[in-house]
Design a protein around this motif. Structure first.
Motif, PDB file in Angstrom:
ATOM      1  N   TRP A  72       0.848  -1.181   0.000  1.00 56.69           N
ATOM      2  CA  TRP A  72       0.000   0.000   0.000  1.00 56.69           C
ATOM      3  C   TRP A  72       0.893   1.244   0.000  1.00 56.69           C
ATOM      4  N   THR A  73       0.774   2.087   0.993  1.00 53.36           N
ATOM      5  CA  THR A  73       1.626   3.284   1.030  1.00 53.36           C
ATOM      6  C   THR A  73       2.883   3.067   1.869  1.00 53.36           C
ATOM      7  N   ASP A  74       3.017   1.880   2.410  1.00 56.50           N
ATOM      8  CA  ASP A  74       4.169   1.561   3.250  1.00 56.50           C
ATOM      9  C   ASP A  74       5.221   0.792   2.443  1.00 56.50           C
ATOM     10  N   PHE A  75       6.322   0.505   3.132  1.00 57.48           N
ATOM     11  CA  PHE A  75       7.401  -0.265   2.499  1.00 57.48           C
ATOM     12  C   PHE A  75       7.704  -1.502   3.348  1.00 57.48           C
ATOM     13  N   GLN A  76       7.857  -2.612   2.664  1.00 58.22           N
ATOM     14  CA  GLN A  76       8.189  -3.866   3.335  1.00 58.22           C
ATOM     15  C   GLN A  76       9.612  -4.273   2.998  1.00 58.22           C
ATOM     16  N   HIS A  77      10.408  -4.464   4.041  1.00 63.28           N
ATOM     17  CA  HIS A  77      11.819  -4.828   3.881  1.00 63.28           C
ATOM     18  C   HIS A  77      12.000  -6.292   4.261  1.00 63.28           C
ATOM     19  N   THR A  78      12.474  -7.099   3.329  1.00 58.89           N
ATOM     20  CA  THR A  78      12.703  -8.523   3.560  1.00 58.89           C
ATOM     21  C   THR A  78      14.202  -8.784   3.636  1.00 58.89           C
ATOM     22  N   ILE A  79      14.607  -9.445   4.710  1.00 60.73           N
ATOM     23  CA  ILE A  79      16.035  -9.627   4.995  1.00 60.73           C
ATOM     24  C   ILE A  79      16.398 -11.107   4.875  1.00 60.73           C
ATOM     25  N   ARG A  80      17.514 -11.365   4.195  1.00 61.79           N
ATOM     26  CA  ARG A  80      18.053 -12.727   4.073  1.00 61.79           C
ATOM     27  C   ARG A  80      19.519 -12.706   4.495  1.00 61.79           C
ATOM     28  N   PHE A  81      19.968 -13.836   5.026  1.00 62.09           N
ATOM     29  CA  PHE A  81      21.373 -13.992   5.396  1.00 62.09           C
ATOM     30  C   PHE A  81      21.995 -15.048   4.495  1.00 62.09           C
ATOM     31  N   LYS A  82      23.140 -14.720   3.925  1.00 63.69           N
ATOM     32  CA  LYS A  82      23.813 -15.631   2.994  1.00 63.69           C
ATOM     33  C   LYS A  82      25.129 -16.120   3.598  1.00 63.69           C
ATOM     34  N   LYS A  83      25.229 -17.444   3.729  1.00 62.12           N
ATOM     35  CA  LYS A  83      26.472 -18.104   4.145  1.00 62.12           C
ATOM     36  C   LYS A  83      27.039 -17.510   5.444  1.00 62.12           C
ATOM     37  N   VAL A  84      26.237 -17.602   6.486  1.00 63.55           N
ATOM     38  CA  VAL A  84      26.617 -17.059   7.792  1.00 63.55           C
ATOM     39  C   VAL A  84      27.025 -18.192   8.737  1.00 63.55           C
ATOM     40  N   THR A  85      28.140 -18.000   9.433  1.00 63.45           N
ATOM     41  CA  THR A  85      28.626 -18.940  10.444  1.00 63.45           C
ATOM     42  C   THR A  85      28.629 -18.257  11.802  1.00 63.45           C
ATOM     43  N   PHE A  86      28.080 -18.938  12.804  1.00 62.81           N
ATOM     44  CA  PHE A  86      28.074 -18.421  14.171  1.00 62.81           C
ATOM     45  C   PHE A  86      29.178 -19.087  14.988  1.00 62.81           C
ATOM     46  N   LYS A  87      29.692 -18.336  15.952  1.00 59.41           N
ATOM     47  CA  LYS A  87      30.781 -18.844  16.790  1.00 59.41           C
ATOM     48  C   LYS A  87      30.542 -18.486  18.245  1.00 59.41           C
ATOM     49  N   ARG A  88      30.870 -19.435  19.122  1.00 60.10           N
ATOM     50  CA  ARG A  88      30.893 -19.202  20.573  1.00 60.10           C
ATOM     51  C   ARG A  88      32.041 -20.005  21.145  1.00 60.10           C
ATOM     52  N   GLY A  89      32.973 -19.336  21.803  1.00 55.73           N
ATOM     53  CA  GLY A  89      34.153 -20.040  22.304  1.00 55.73           C
ATOM     54  C   GLY A  89      34.924 -20.640  21.151  1.00 55.73           C
ATOM     55  N   ASN A  90      35.124 -21.964  21.179  1.00 59.09           N
ATOM     56  CA  ASN A  90      35.831 -22.662  20.110  1.00 59.09           C
ATOM     57  C   ASN A  90      34.884 -23.420  19.179  1.00 59.09           C
ATOM     58  N   SER A  91      33.583 -23.260  19.398  1.00 58.67           N
ATOM     59  CA  SER A  91      32.587 -23.990  18.607  1.00 58.67           C
ATOM     60  C   SER A  91      31.947 -23.083  17.565  1.00 58.67           C
ATOM     61  N   THR A  92      31.559 -23.677  16.440  1.00 63.02           N
ATOM     62  CA  THR A  92      30.878 -22.941  15.380  1.00 63.02           C
ATOM     63  C   THR A  92      29.731 -23.783  14.832  1.00 63.02           C
ATOM     64  N   PHE A  93      28.760 -23.109  14.211  1.00 69.03           N
ATOM     65  CA  PHE A  93      27.773 -23.799  13.393  1.00 69.03           C
ATOM     66  C   PHE A  93      27.416 -22.904  12.215  1.00 69.03           C
ATOM     67  N   TYR A  94      27.001 -23.546  11.134  1.00 71.95           N
ATOM     68  CA  TYR A  94      26.727 -22.856   9.877  1.00 71.95           C
ATOM     69  C   TYR A  94      25.231 -22.643   9.748  1.00 71.95           C
ATOM     70  N   LEU A  95      24.798 -21.375   9.669  1.00 73.46           N
ATOM     71  CA  LEU A  95      23.379 -21.073   9.601  1.00 73.46           C
ATOM     72  C   LEU A  95      22.765 -21.570   8.299  1.00 73.46           C
ATOM     73  N   GLY A  96      23.491 -21.422   7.181  1.00 72.35           N
ATOM     74  CA  GLY A  96      22.981 -21.919   5.905  1.00 72.35           C
ATOM     75  C   GLY A  96      23.416 -21.056   4.742  1.00 72.35           C
ATOM     76  N   ASP A  97      23.185 -21.582   3.552  1.00 77.32           N
ATOM     77  CA  ASP A  97      23.573 -20.857   2.328  1.00 77.32           C
ATOM     78  C   ASP A  97      22.724 -19.612   2.114  1.00 77.32           C
ATOM     79  N   ASP A  98      21.419 -19.745   2.353  1.00 72.41           N
ATOM     80  CA  ASP A  98      20.479 -18.656   2.076  1.00 72.41           C
ATOM     81  C   ASP A  98      19.305 -18.808   3.031  1.00 72.41           C
ATOM     82  N   VAL A  99      19.268 -17.986   4.077  1.00 70.12           N
ATOM     83  CA  VAL A  99      18.281 -18.137   5.147  1.00 70.12           C
ATOM     84  C   VAL A  99      17.448 -16.868   5.267  1.00 70.12           C
TER      85      VAL A  99
END
Length: 314
Positions: free
Chosen positions: A278-305
């Protein structure tokens, strides 16, 4: 006569060398899975009538990996105990785990470690998620005893390198049950996605540019770095925007994972597509190839999330 004297001399030498400190006894639990008592900080292995026990505080095993080449090292003492037991017949957890362990079968022999060190190498065990992502389900702890000395009924038994083996703990579950609606903070420029006690937080320096009220023909992009931050936080109870604007003392932060800085054109990419609503704007956010880290551990969020969408009014 000379032959008899030679034999006697040889026997004397052998007896002189045997000072009673070492025996030829061996213990082998290499094919046995380690288990833990539910109500005690005891890890044990059972093989027929034998039991190998590691009594060690549960806090010894981190919910994290150990750095490469740097295992956790603990002395064997009254706090960290290693014990071998032989019973009169087949033994079970009932002989070690209850508050009052079963006395049947009876204990026939016990070796207690009096010296040495315990080395623990911890690694993450992963399972796949959507978009080629991963999650940590468990941590495997590889345990080795170094220069362990057992006091036995026949003297002492020494192992320079005794492999206790693998012991597995369950990682704290990160639900990541976020929906596709995000919201802008009421007190600053952070973008939130909440799911009960979980929060996925995007904090960008160039908010006005990235979320401009203008339709995009190609997505706007930014990269995760020291100024554009993506953080996952897990709390002891439900959180919302009000919590982050007032920062009360409860609920308590349980875990925090931070997205790794980007590699140019390769990873850690924030992508925004803006359309009209309508008269507003919608912003859609994606994350590409993001890795999270805590201490010495990591996990991969995904290619396109998909992170989610929020609406702004011009």
């Amino acid at each position: 006569m000379k032959r008899i004297l030679s034999i006697l001399t040889l026997l004397f030498i052998i007896n002189a060398c045997d000072d009673g400190d070492l025996t030829i006894d061996t213990i082998d639990f290499s094919e046995v899975t380690a288990k833990k008592c539910d109500l005690k900080d005891i890890i044990y292995k059972v093989k027929d009538s034998e039991m190998l026990i590691l009594a060690i505080p549960a806090t010894t095993f981190p919910n994290d990996q150990t750095p490469d080449g740097t295992p956790i090292t603990l002395p064997i003492n009254t706090t960290n105990q290693v014990i071998y037991r032989q019973y009169s017949s087949t033994v079970s957890s009932d002989n070690i785990c209850p508050t009052v362990p079963s006395a049947n079968p009876s204990l026939t022999e016990e070796w207690k470690a009096t010296a040495g060190t315990i080395q623990i190498t911890s690694t993450a065990i992963y399972a796949p998620t959507t978009s080629n992502g991963t999650k940590i389900t468990n941590y495997n702890h590889y345990i080795v005893f170094k220069n362990v000395t057992f006091q036995t009924p026949n003297g002492t038994q020494v192992y320079e390198n005794y492999v206790f083996g693998n012991y597995t703990t369950t990682a704290t579950a990160l639900a990541f049950g976020f929906d596709t609606e995000v919201q802008k903070s009421t007190c600053d420029n952070r973008i939130f996605n909440f799911n009960g006690s979980e929060a996925l937080i995007l904090d960008v320096a160039n908010y006005a540019t990235l979320f401009e009220n203008a339709v995009t023909t190609t997505p706007r992009t930014a990269v995760i770095d020291s100024t554009n931050k993506l953080t996952y936080q897990l709390y002891s109870n439900t959180v919302n925007d009000t919590y982050f604007c007032t920062t009360p003392t409860t609920p308590v932060l349980s875990q925090e994972w931070k997205a790794d800085n980007s590699v140019t054109d390769v990873s850690g990419i924030i992508e925004v597509t803006t359309t009209t609503l309508w008269t507003d704007f919608q912003h859609t956010i994606r994350f590409k190839k993001v890795t999270f880290k805590r201490g010495n551990s990591t996990f991969y969020l995904g290619d396109d999330v998909l992170y989610g969408s929020f609406i702004t009014t011009p």
